[in-house]
Design a protein around this motif. Structure first.
Motif, mmCIF file in Angstrom:
data_model
loop_
_atom_site.group_PDB
_atom_site.id
_atom_site.type_symbol
_atom_site.label_atom_id
_atom_site.label_comp_id
_atom_site.label_asym_id
_atom_site.label_seq_id
_atom_site.Cartn_x
_atom_site.Cartn_y
_atom_site.Cartn_z
ATOM 1 N N ARG A 4 0.838 -1.212 0.000
ATOM 2 C CA ARG A 4 0.000 0.000 0.000
ATOM 3 C C ARG A 4 0.870 1.259 0.000
ATOM 4 O O ARG A 4 0.571 2.227 -0.686
ATOM 5 C CB ARG A 4 -0.944 -0.001 1.214
ATOM 6 C CG ARG A 4 -2.091 -0.997 1.075
ATOM 7 C CD ARG A 4 -3.137 -0.822 2.149
ATOM 8 N NE ARG A 4 -2.678 -1.189 3.478
ATOM 9 C CZ ARG A 4 -2.700 -2.414 3.984
ATOM 10 N NH1 ARG A 4 -3.162 -3.411 3.245
ATOM 11 N NH2 ARG A 4 -2.270 -2.666 5.200
ATOM 12 N N GLU A 5 1.964 1.218 0.780
ATOM 13 C CA GLU A 5 2.856 2.382 0.869
ATOM 14 C C GLU A 5 3.471 2.725 -0.493
ATOM 15 O O GLU A 5 3.594 3.894 -0.843
ATOM 16 C CB GLU A 5 4.001 2.118 1.851
ATOM 17 C CG GLU A 5 3.608 2.140 3.305
ATOM 18 C CD GLU A 5 4.775 1.726 4.208
ATOM 19 O OE1 GLU A 5 5.933 1.659 3.734
ATOM 20 O OE2 GLU A 5 4.510 1.462 5.393
ATOM 21 N N VAL A 6 3.877 1.700 -1.239
ATOM 22 C CA VAL A 6 4.620 1.969 -2.480
ATOM 23 C C VAL A 6 3.733 2.464 -3.618
ATOM 24 O O VAL A 6 4.245 2.827 -4.674
ATOM 25 C CB VAL A 6 5.467 0.748 -2.942
ATOM 26 C CG1 VAL A 6 6.494 0.361 -1.876
ATOM 27 C CG2 VAL A 6 4.585 -0.432 -3.321
ATOM 28 N N VAL A 7 2.403 2.489 -3.400
ATOM 29 C CA VAL A 7 1.499 3.054 -4.412
ATOM 30 C C VAL A 7 0.685 4.217 -3.833
ATOM 31 O O VAL A 7 -0.412 4.520 -4.303
ATOM 32 C CB VAL A 7 0.570 1.975 -5.033
ATOM 33 C CG1 VAL A 7 1.372 1.013 -5.891
ATOM 34 C CG2 VAL A 7 -0.216 1.237 -3.965
ATOM 35 N N GLU A 8 1.228 4.877 -2.812
ATOM 36 C CA GLU A 8 0.564 6.067 -2.278
ATOM 37 C C GLU A 8 0.691 7.206 -3.294
ATOM 38 O O GLU A 8 1.588 7.194 -4.151
ATOM 39 C CB GLU A 8 1.185 6.460 -0.935
ATOM 40 C CG GLU A 8 0.743 5.540 0.184
ATOM 41 C CD GLU A 8 1.406 5.865 1.518
ATOM 42 O OE1 GLU A 8 2.352 6.676 1.555
ATOM 43 O OE2 GLU A 8 0.970 5.278 2.523
ATOM 44 N N PRO A 9 -0.191 8.211 -3.195
ATOM 45 C CA PRO A 9 -0.109 9.345 -4.129
ATOM 46 C C PRO A 9 1.288 9.975 -4.136
ATOM 47 O O PRO A 9 1.917 10.128 -3.090
ATOM 48 C CB PRO A 9 -1.142 10.330 -3.564
ATOM 49 C CG PRO A 9 -2.156 9.450 -2.890
ATOM 50 C CD PRO A 9 -1.345 8.327 -2.290
ATOM 51 N N GLY A 10 1.751 10.270 -5.336
ATOM 52 C CA GLY A 10 3.060 10.903 -5.485
ATOM 53 C C GLY A 10 4.218 9.931 -5.625
ATOM 54 O O GLY A 10 5.345 10.354 -5.860
ATOM 55 N N THR A 11 3.946 8.621 -5.497
ATOM 56 C CA THR A 11 5.038 7.653 -5.603
ATOM 57 C C THR A 11 5.214 7.196 -7.052
ATOM 58 O O THR A 11 4.252 7.176 -7.831
ATOM 59 C CB THR A 11 4.766 6.400 -4.745
ATOM 60 O OG1 THR A 11 3.547 5.782 -5.204
ATOM 61 C CG2 THR A 11 4.640 6.756 -3.259
#
Length: 199
Positions: A36-43
């Motif tokens: 989930r972290e690696v597809v957060e907005p801005g990534t």
């Protein structure tokens, strides 16, 4: 450091087992949380997913619309493979960072839903499989998570079979019964892990 791979089919109760292991002192590296972290907005991860699957996988607020993406990938093995090819390297890199930060004496539990599917067992000192019958998984997904039976069956079908998971297991947690039966089993697993870590 003792590196433990923890896996289990969707609805088998792996999250509860990992929660208990953390209570006993394990350092948890949760592949789902990292994913989930690696597809957060801005990534860069989210940018790659949108480029591959189109803007329809974005919610109005710019976050990943997981149900929309799930509807695409869980109905098509090729699309699921494409998503995994984007996300898995990012998850692996972040997991390695967290493991390094845990320290040399830690028991690091990697919660990896697709451990059997992706042939990852050799990466760990041992593998713990949380096991439940498919009927139990289906019941939990429909009753507790509110999935339709069709969606639940599609998610289960996209994962390894019960037999494939058990084939890579060094230790098995039987989670077919009530929650009260789980804690004593996990306590025994922790004692085993602790003993292995001090050898």
């Amino acid at each position: 450091m003792l590196k433990v791979g923890l896996t289990g089919g969707i609805g088998a109760g792996k999250s509860e087992v990992s929660r208990l292991l953390v209570c006993y002192g394990a350092v948890l590296v949760d592949a789902d949380r990292i994913a989930r972290e690696v597809v957060e907005p801005g990534t860069p991860g989210l940018a790659s997913v949108v480029e591959t699957f189109g803007p329809g996988v974005l919610a109005a607020d710019g976050t990943l619309d997981r149900p929309a993406l799930g509807a695409i990938v869980f109905a098509d093995p090729d699309r699921l493979a494409a998503l995994n090819a984007l996300v898995h390297p990012l998850v692996a890199a972040r997991a390695a960072e967290l493991e390094r930060a845990a320290g040399p004496d830690a028991i690091v539990v990697h919660d990896v839903p697709l451990l059997a599917e992706n042939g990852l067992a050799p990466l760990y000192d041992l593998v713990v499989v949380v096991d439940a019958a498919p009927e139990t998984q289906l019941d939990r997904l429909v009753r507790l998570r509110g999935m339709t039976e069709r969606d639940a069956r599609a998610r289960m079908a996209a994962q390894a079979t019960r037999e494939q998971r058990l084939a890579v297991a060094d230790l098995v947690v039987d989670n077919d019964g009530p929650l009260d039966d789980l804690e004593p089993q996990v306590r025994r697993i922790w004692a085993d892990l602790t003993a292995r870590a001090t050898r």
